[in-house]
Design an enzyme around this catalytic site. Structure first.
Site, short mmCIF file in Angstrom:
data_model
loop_
_atom_site.label_atom_id
_atom_site.label_comp_id
_atom_site.label_asym_id
_atom_site.label_seq_id
_atom_site.Cartn_x
_atom_site.Cartn_y
_atom_site.Cartn_z
N GLY A 68 0.85 -1.18 0.00
CA GLY A 68 0.00 0.00 0.00
C GLY A 68 0.89 1.23 0.00
O GLY A 68 2.04 1.17 0.43
N GLN A 73 3.08 9.89 1.46
CA GLN A 73 4.36 9.17 1.49
C GLN A 73 5.26 9.53 0.31
O GLN A 73 6.44 9.17 0.31
CB GLN A 73 4.14 7.66 1.52
CG GLN A 73 3.50 7.19 2.82
CD GLN A 73 3.37 5.68 2.84
OE1 GLN A 73 2.41 5.14 2.31
NE2 GLN A 73 4.34 5.00 3.41
N CYS A 126 6.06 -0.16 7.64
CA CYS A 126 5.64 0.99 6.83
C CYS A 126 6.84 1.44 6.00
O CYS A 126 7.96 1.54 6.53
CB CYS A 126 5.18 2.12 7.74
SG CYS A 126 4.71 3.62 6.86
N LEU A 127 6.61 1.73 4.73
CA LEU A 127 7.70 2.18 3.86
C LEU A 127 8.29 3.50 4.33
O LEU A 127 9.43 3.82 3.99
CB LEU A 127 7.20 2.32 2.41
CG LEU A 127 6.72 1.02 1.75
CD1 LEU A 127 6.12 1.31 0.38
CD2 LEU A 127 7.87 0.02 1.64
N HIS A 168 -4.33 1.00 7.60
CA HIS A 168 -2.99 1.61 7.62
C HIS A 168 -2.94 2.79 6.64
O HIS A 168 -2.44 3.87 6.98
CB HIS A 168 -1.96 0.53 7.25
CG HIS A 168 -0.54 0.99 7.21
ND1 HIS A 168 0.43 0.48 8.07
CD2 HIS A 168 0.10 1.89 6.43
CE1 HIS A 168 1.59 1.07 7.81
NE2 HIS A 168 1.42 1.93 6.80
N GLU A 169 -3.47 2.59 5.43
CA GLU A 169 -3.39 3.65 4.41
C GLU A 169 -4.33 4.82 4.75
O GLU A 169 -3.97 5.99 4.54
CB GLU A 169 -3.70 3.10 3.01
CG GLU A 169 -2.75 2.00 2.54
CD GLU A 169 -1.28 2.32 2.71
OE1 GLU A 169 -0.89 3.50 2.58
OE2 GLU A 169 -0.50 1.40 3.01
N HIS A 172 -2.68 7.03 7.20
CA HIS A 172 -1.71 7.95 6.58
C HIS A 172 -2.40 9.23 6.12
O HIS A 172 -1.84 10.32 6.23
CB HIS A 172 -1.06 7.30 5.35
CG HIS A 172 0.18 6.51 5.65
ND1 HIS A 172 1.29 7.04 6.28
CD2 HIS A 172 0.51 5.22 5.38
CE1 HIS A 172 2.23 6.13 6.39
NE2 HIS A 172 1.79 5.00 5.85
ZN ZN Z 1 2.73 3.21 5.84
#
Ligand code: ZN
Length: 214
Positions: A68, A73, A126-127, A168-169, A172
């Site tokens: 995701g 991000q 998480c990226l 999660h997304e 963000h």
């Molecule tokens: Zn993330």
């Protein structure tokens, strides 16, 4: 005076971001853009630029690789995220975590609400927080309302791992990181998770590290 890049119109900044081609640089924790609520998408990019932006998000998510990616991000404060999960995990893990292949989807202006009271706790990462994972208890089932990239309404119920990705997304897009919801005693490097905590559930990690599971 030099123009202030952060205040250039959004479409101009996205054009600039896409000009280089290829995966976009991923913004890491500590950057304010990850902590601010996003603007609802209301045509700020226009259909052609939105399509190019979504394609860049897909490319960036796949290259990372991740399951995701939310617009903040990549430094863009718009309420847009993408997800896709080929779920390349052993069957035992897929069953326990409800991790089933999830096709590529675009979420525009998503919001989600819990369905029922069940919660599920697993390691997640998480990226934007590279190198680390922690256990997060999340709603086991959520109802997602959004639009797709063509403006068509989406109203779907998600369970298992896709429900985790959606939460999660969406977080963000509200300026939240998974660490805000994680049990920090579970915080582990990717190396530690691979070496010690790759079991289907985090029960052994909870015992050894001293945190509670729901
Ligand atoms: Zn993330």
């Amino acid at each position: 005076m030099a123009p202030d890049r952060d205040h250039a119109p959004l479409a101009e900044r996205v054009e600039e971001l896409l000009a280089a081609g290829g995966p976009l640089p991923i913004v890491a924790a500590g950057r304010p853009v990850l902590r601010r609520p996003t603007e609802p998408y209301d045509g700020q990019l226009g259909p052609a630029l939105l399509a190019r932006f979504v394609e860049a998000l897909r490319l960036t998510m796949r290259a990372a690789p991740g399951v995701g990616l939310a617009a903040p991000q990549v430094g863009v404060e718009l309420r847009i995220a993408v997800l896709e999960d080929p779920a390349p995990v052993p069957e035992e893990i897929a069953v326990v975590r409800g991790r089933r292949p999830q096709p590529f989807r675009v979420l525009v202006n998503p919001s989600c609400e819990p369905v029922g009271t069940a919660r599920a706790a697993f390691f997640e990462g998480c990226l934007s927080v590279p190198g680390w994972q922690a256990v997060v208890a999340r709603h086991a089932e959520v109802r997602l309302r959004a639009e797709d990239e063509h403006g068509h309404p989406v109203d779907d119920v998600f369970t298992g791992w896709p429900a985790r990705i959606v939460q999660h997304e969406t977080d963000h897009l509200d300026g939240m990181l998974y660490l805000d919801r994680a049990d920090l005693r579970s915080l582990s490097t990717n190396e530690a998770v691979a070496a010690l905590w790759s079991q289907p559930t985090p029960a052994a990690a909870a015992d050894a590290l001293g945190f509670e599971l729901p």
